[in-house]
Design an enzyme around this catalytic site. Structure first.
Site, PDB file in Angstrom:
ATOM      1  N   GLU A 299     -19.939  27.286  -0.318  1.00  0.00           N
ATOM      2  CA  GLU A 299     -20.719  27.832  -1.568  1.00  0.00           C
ATOM      3  C   GLU A 299     -20.871  29.338  -1.446  1.00  0.00           C
ATOM      4  OE1 GLU A 299     -24.510  26.216  -2.942  1.00  0.00           O
ATOM      5  OE2 GLU A 299     -23.299  25.328  -4.712  1.00  0.00           O
ATOM      6  N   HIS A 328     -11.125   9.065  16.876  1.00  0.00           N
ATOM      7  CA  HIS A 328     -10.299   7.855  16.363  1.00  0.00           C
ATOM      8  C   HIS A 328     -10.143   7.828  14.783  1.00  0.00           C
ATOM      9  CE1 HIS A 328     -10.927   5.681  20.078  1.00  0.00           C
ATOM     10  NE2 HIS A 328     -11.870   6.477  20.303  1.00  0.00           N
ATOM     11  N   LYS A 442     -21.714  22.973 -15.375  1.00  0.00           N
ATOM     12  CA  LYS A 442     -22.972  22.786 -15.863  1.00  0.00           C
ATOM     13  C   LYS A 442     -22.982  22.533 -17.359  1.00  0.00           C
ATOM     14  CE  LYS A 442     -25.956  24.329 -11.914  1.00  0.00           C
ATOM     15  NZ  LYS A 442     -26.936  25.214 -11.904  1.00  0.00           N
TER      16      LYS A 442
END
Lengths: 474, 474
Positions: A299, A328, A442
């Site tokens: 960010e 793994h 938003k």
């Protein structure tokens, strides 16, 4: 608690970033000496140094200016530990990732499964999503009358957090009437937003988020300190560690300032096309530090315009991994795949316990070699072996070593990464502390939910190209 | 359980991958039509189609050939559910990620916190690391005499899993003597390795991992089915879903085969420099599907040599995200950062519950618009809004939609991703099913721990360039 600063200092080993070790992709000693590099470095260092405590760099003051607040937090936490069975953080992003990471690092790894007499405090949950299934699941397992909720949002209007608050407050009021207020603590801006107004009206205990402390830089203010204190973490130790790291990173001499060096290593690598930054701690306790860092780094650096107003599309994508587990899962790719990443290993010299691997497998030599060693030796050997393997494959990597994991070393690490991010943002010449790119989503959400004032956006969405069925397989 | 195939089919929407929507970075309809593309596609499709059930593609047979095994698993699970308080998987990588993902998807989101009378089965843990702090923490909270351990390793010599086994078996034998064997179930190769020999000698109940099923493709064999059955997941439904997806992906017509289309979209994007693949499910239940997929995708495609023996360094780096949570962590970067990634959203039409957001916030309009909606509406709006925002920013993305999350849709999704991976590997002309790049690290670990036969590697490590102190800041 007291910590020995000298023996508890974290270290940076960047041998495997240098071309003398890693080959063509590495950084040359001379890269640190070119005039343009030196000029940019000086400028970046100066802008961070002079910015500390100002604007959105209030986080650099937190280890110095919270004595009274810490006392208030400790007293509040003591009472919560005594009187509540559950403590639930309602928050998302910067209000959740730090508390989760710190809890994981410094509490028992199965804390909630311990009996109350050993925990000596409430069970701990962080609700950082708005999935209805998760909210219902939480309500299934807590006794709301024995729960303290910590609502955390600086703006006081974060949709997800306020949604959770509305649901919880409604239940609390139905069950407890006027006493609902004793089950909610608000952590928010002192001056702006709705939550502070609601808190004052309802009479909630309140802690404040300083103006100059953004969400992803907020772990060392009450956002992080209250939850940490509730689970009995040494918050003074955290702040001491952070202060120590600030002081260790005061030099403009690259080779004496580990956070500055990390920023430079990443910056040079990004310029060289390494658009992926893996963080791989070798300790379950540090697993969620990688999540916290992922927000901090993504960010802060993911920006499309420089401070001079020039268009850019910068930012390294953080990838979370866990040693040895992800050997793994991911190391095949890291070893053989593209030369597109920098791996940050985090190691721990001394784990907080030792577990022996018992003997008794003599018949099976390819298991028996483990016997008589400790898990500690195994995890260290695997960390070193993985470092060796990716280095041999020519992949850039460096290692941060913690003497052990405690509040003091974690405080150092948190501050280390915050400083590294500030330096890296300054080197990129971007605004490290804003996040304008989240506004579009938003606003579209507001429009879709019919928030007043978003008619234009609603129109824009309605006029967006319709989905074409030919590009849907169903 | 019965599932309606038609209404329970998952969908792929790739509108936002097309240049007509996303602009210059997108794929053109004509890209699907060039002779070289058509030739490569045909070849890749054919190699997967013909490979099914052979070599390391035994996983494509699992929905068809396990009737008896499933009955054995169900019976075993029934007895474990009745007789044990804890069930612990000892396994790492492919032996852990599938069980964790499936548990998270189909069990209560706070399963272990539920009272036994609601769970009606044991608490569930997966130990997939060798951190001594984590092993000690586990031993603190389980009653080993009431615990069933499932040791899972195909090779029977995975160091981490065998280390856990040695520690646990030693404690069991001390406490229970000969009855220790009743607390261990081995899931391993029928023919190779140590674990099968140990299991036969000790008399453990054993399930087998077919030769043609590699770790990351093993969730639908006993590796995944036994743990799932122990927590009462409908394993027949999982297999039915997987079978349904296999049948939905039988066409060589790209537009009728969603797994093939996904592989093609990713392949064309990789060729166009998108070296990062984000997976972002909008459901807490699907959080760890992103982890399972990260292994599948990274380990399968991260290769340095083609099937023709040509040197390459391919592989897209998977990034795990969670909607809406990581909107507050990663979306700033996705929106404003480099054009270097493909985002896979996973959505859910119907969540398994509905939570209303109560009214009562009329004074605060920028909170009040939420009131009267449901969390379901909010999370859907946020998913659509984020999709809209990243699309507007020109970032490639596509969406997989599940009608709801259940065993049948999860089975589809698992098979979808396995097929997509197989197709993508075939398009890259690499060996999708091996992982030679992890050997170097394993061998270095063996050398560091003194395993017989690794003297040469030990010498190599000893002769490696020493760390230079000038590149360490301490």
């Amino acid at each position: 608690m007291r910590y020995n600063k000298k023996s508890m200092k974290i270290r940076l080993d960047y041998n495997n970033m240098m071309s003398s070790v890693i080959g063509k992709d590495g950084i040359k000693e001379d890269d640190f000496k070119t005039p343009s590099f030196c000029r940019d470095l000086k400028k970046a260092f100066k802008s961070v140094e002079e910015g500390k405590g100002k604007g959105m760099m209030g986080w650099a003051d937190l280890p110095y200016n919270q004595d009274e607040i810490v006392e208030d937090i400790l007293e509040t936490a003591k009472s919560i530990r005594k009187n509540f069975e559950y403590f639930v953080v309602l928050g998302i992003g910067g209000s959740a990732l730090g508390p989760i990471a710190t809890f994981q690092a410094l509490c028992h790894l199965h804390y909630n499964d311990l009996p109350r007499r050993i925990r000596k405090g409430p069970k701990f949950y962080v609700e950082d999503n708005v999935d209805p299934e998760r909210m219902e699941a939480l309500l299934d397992i807590i006794d709301i009358e024995k729960t303290m909720f910590n609502v955390v949002t600086k703006s006081g209007s974060t949709s997800e957090t306020m949604t959770q608050y509305l649901i919880i407050n409604n239940i609390l009021k139905q069950k407890l009437g006027d006493k609902a207020k004793d089950h909610i603590i608000a952590t928010t801006s002192k001056s702006a937003g709705n939550l502070i107004k609601i808190a004052e009206k309802e009479g909630y205990k309140t802690f404040y988020i300083p103006d100059g402390v953004g969400g992803r830089f907020s772990e060392l203010c009450p956002v992080g300190l209250l939850p940490a204190a509730v689970v009995d973490i040494d918050i003074k130790g955290l702040l001491l560690g952070a202060k120590f790291m600030l002081e260790e990173c005061k030099s403009d001499n690259l080779k004496k300032n580990p956070a500055l060096m990390s920023a430079v290593l990443q910056h040079l690598s990004m310029k060289n096309g390494k658009n992926i930054g893996v963080m791989m701690p070798y300790a379950d306790g540090l697993k969620f530090i990688a999540d916290w860092y992922a927000q901090l780094w993504a960010e802060s650096l993911g920006k499309n315009v420089t401070l001079s107003g020039k268009s850019c599309h910068v930012g390294q994508t953080p990838v979370k991994a866990l040693g040895v587990t992800d050997q793994h899962s991911q190391v095949q790719l890291y070893a053989e795949g593209p030369f597109d990443k920098v791996i940050t290993f985090i190691g721990v010299d001394e784990y907080r316990t030792t577990v022996e691997i018992p003997k008794g497998c003599e018949e099976y030599p390819n298991v028996n070699f483990l016997c008589g060693h400790t898990m500690n030796e195994l995890i260290q050997a695997e960390r070193m072996a993985t470092e060796y393997a990716v280095t041999k494959a020519g992949k850039l990597n460096y290692t941060i070593m913690l003497p052990t994991l405690n509040a003091f070393t974690l405080g150092q690490l948190l501050m280390y990464f915050m400083l590294q991010t500030a330096y890296a943002g300054a080197l990129l010449n971007i605004d490290t502390f804003n996040q304008p790119g989240v506004e579009e989503g938003k606003n579209a959400t507001y429009a879709l939910l019919g928030r007043p004032g978003y008619d234009e956006k609603r129109m824009e969405l309605a006029n967006a190209p319709q989905k074409q069925n030919k590009y849907i397989i169903c």
